[in-house]
Motif scaffolding. Sequence first.
Motif, short mmCIF file in Angstrom:
data_model
loop_
_atom_site.label_atom_id
_atom_site.label_comp_id
_atom_site.label_asym_id
_atom_site.label_seq_id
_atom_site.Cartn_x
_atom_site.Cartn_y
_atom_site.Cartn_z
N MET A 149 0.83 -1.21 0.00
CA MET A 149 0.00 0.00 0.00
C MET A 149 0.86 1.26 0.00
SD MET A 149 -1.01 2.50 2.42
CE MET A 149 -0.85 1.69 4.00
N LEU A 150 1.95 1.24 0.78
CA LEU A 150 2.84 2.39 0.84
C LEU A 150 3.46 2.69 -0.52
CD1 LEU A 150 4.31 4.52 2.55
CD2 LEU A 150 6.04 2.78 3.08
N GLY A 151 3.84 1.64 -1.25
CA GLY A 151 4.39 1.84 -2.59
C GLY A 151 3.41 2.53 -3.52
N ALA A 152 2.13 2.12 -3.45
CA ALA A 152 1.10 2.75 -4.28
C ALA A 152 0.90 4.20 -3.88
CB ALA A 152 -0.20 1.97 -4.16
N PHE A 153 0.89 4.49 -2.59
CA PHE A 153 0.70 5.86 -2.14
C PHE A 153 1.91 6.74 -2.46
CE2 PHE A 153 -3.13 4.93 0.36
CZ PHE A 153 -3.81 6.13 0.19
N VAL A 154 3.10 6.19 -2.40
CA VAL A 154 4.28 6.96 -2.79
C VAL A 154 4.19 7.34 -4.27
CG1 VAL A 154 6.79 6.87 -3.13
CG2 VAL A 154 5.79 6.03 -1.01
N ALA A 155 3.76 6.40 -5.12
CA ALA A 155 3.58 6.69 -6.54
C ALA A 155 2.54 7.79 -6.74
CB ALA A 155 3.15 5.42 -7.28
N TRP A 156 1.43 7.70 -6.01
CA TRP A 156 0.38 8.72 -6.11
C TRP A 156 0.90 10.07 -5.61
CZ3 TRP A 156 -2.04 11.62 -2.26
CH2 TRP A 156 -3.16 12.35 -2.66
N GLY A 157 1.64 10.08 -4.51
CA GLY A 157 2.16 11.32 -3.96
C GLY A 157 3.19 11.96 -4.87
N LEU A 158 4.04 11.15 -5.51
CA LEU A 158 5.02 11.71 -6.44
C LEU A 158 4.34 12.42 -7.61
CD1 LEU A 158 7.61 8.77 -6.59
CD2 LEU A 158 7.99 11.04 -5.61
N LEU A 159 3.22 11.85 -8.07
CA LEU A 159 2.49 12.47 -9.16
C LEU A 159 1.70 13.69 -8.69
CD1 LEU A 159 1.56 12.36 -12.14
CD2 LEU A 159 -0.31 10.87 -11.40
N GLU A 160 1.04 13.56 -7.54
CA GLU A 160 0.16 14.61 -7.05
C GLU A 160 0.92 15.85 -6.58
OE1 GLU A 160 -3.66 16.17 -5.87
OE2 GLU A 160 -3.06 14.49 -7.16
N GLY A 194 13.19 -7.43 0.09
CA GLY A 194 11.86 -8.05 0.15
C GLY A 194 10.75 -7.03 0.16
N VAL A 195 10.88 -5.98 0.96
CA VAL A 195 9.82 -4.99 1.03
C VAL A 195 9.83 -4.06 -0.19
CG1 VAL A 195 9.79 -5.09 3.54
CG2 VAL A 195 11.14 -3.32 2.42
N ALA A 196 10.99 -3.89 -0.83
CA ALA A 196 11.03 -3.10 -2.07
C ALA A 196 10.20 -3.78 -3.16
CB ALA A 196 12.48 -2.93 -2.54
N LEU A 197 10.20 -5.11 -3.18
CA LEU A 197 9.35 -5.83 -4.13
C LEU A 197 7.87 -5.56 -3.87
CD1 LEU A 197 11.23 -9.25 -4.34
CD2 LEU A 197 10.99 -7.56 -6.17
N ALA A 198 7.52 -5.44 -2.59
CA ALA A 198 6.14 -5.07 -2.25
C ALA A 198 5.82 -3.67 -2.77
CB ALA A 198 5.91 -5.15 -0.74
N GLY A 199 6.76 -2.75 -2.59
CA GLY A 199 6.56 -1.39 -3.10
C GLY A 199 6.43 -1.36 -4.61
N PHE A 200 7.25 -2.16 -5.30
CA PHE A 200 7.18 -2.26 -6.76
C PHE A 200 5.81 -2.77 -7.20
CE2 PHE A 200 8.01 -4.45 -10.81
CZ PHE A 200 8.70 -3.46 -11.51
N SER A 201 5.30 -3.77 -6.48
CA SER A 201 3.96 -4.30 -6.77
C SER A 201 2.90 -3.22 -6.60
CB SER A 201 3.64 -5.48 -5.85
OG SER A 201 4.62 -6.48 -5.93
N GLY A 202 3.03 -2.42 -5.54
CA GLY A 202 2.07 -1.36 -5.29
C GLY A 202 2.02 -0.34 -6.40
#
Length: 294
Positions: free
Chosen positions: A53-64, A204-212
């Motif tokens: 979830m954090l990875g998805a929100f970081v992507a959204w925040g970078l754009l927003e 391991g957690v970077a892969l989760a962020g990539f998935s997000g």
Amino acid sequence: MPDTLFGFPLAAVAGQVLVGMINGSLYSLMSLGLAIIFGLLRVVNFAHGAQYMLGAFVAWGLLEYLGLNYWWALVLAPLVVGLSGVALERTLLRRLYHIDHVYALLLTFGFALILEGAFRYKFGATGQPYPNPIAGGLDTSMAFFPWYRLWVIAASMSMCILTWFVIERTKLGSYLRAATENPNLVRTFGVRVPRMLMLTYGLGVALAGFSGVMAAPIYQVNPLMGSQLIIVVFAVVVIGGMGSIMGAIVAGFGLGVIEGITKLVYPDGAGMVVFVVMLIVLAVRPQGLFGSLR
């Protein structure tokens, strides 16, 4: 060419296989990160869904807030999530390696609740839309395949193969495995074992962020997106074999396709088919398809 397959429209079958491959892509990447963390650190990382979830929100925040598009986010978001994982490992998890593993499980579970609660307090339970970075698609005689969905499948497969190669076939991977199996021996070669363990958790957690990041344009970015996925991902890890990297990859894609076909054949059973498969596998082969009894 026939218009049906086993009595179902060919377009519907192709569409559900595509949906299954997309879900399987996320299952594979997520379970791959879990398998690396458990296989090398013996930690059941319940924070994995929150880190997705954090990875998805970081992507959204970078754009927003910064105007950085999806392709920037695909690089920066996993890095941010990975660094947050490094901080968690160095400050808290590292203190728990030498005691009962249940303490690490409880720590990561608590961290997930705090992270999800903080984002839900800030953004609410509603989703934040994220634009599709690749418009259009491949129009065939069977069905229309959006380019972005095909990109997710190809990128996930590539990342899974690359991660497997690094862990299983490189000197770095051998150091990572040896650092957990025989740390005293590895220290004699001048390898800093705590640093290797920290990098393992970060990967391991970077892969989760990539998935997000890859999930953000498909599903709305919301604080509960990780908790909705993590239970299925844990089932995938168990089916593939706890700690098995190849098992996580094969089981992830395979179960995604099975789930997609089930939505076509028996829609009411799609939500439970992964767990039915898990029960069957555990009854026949308790260590999972690619796991080993220790």
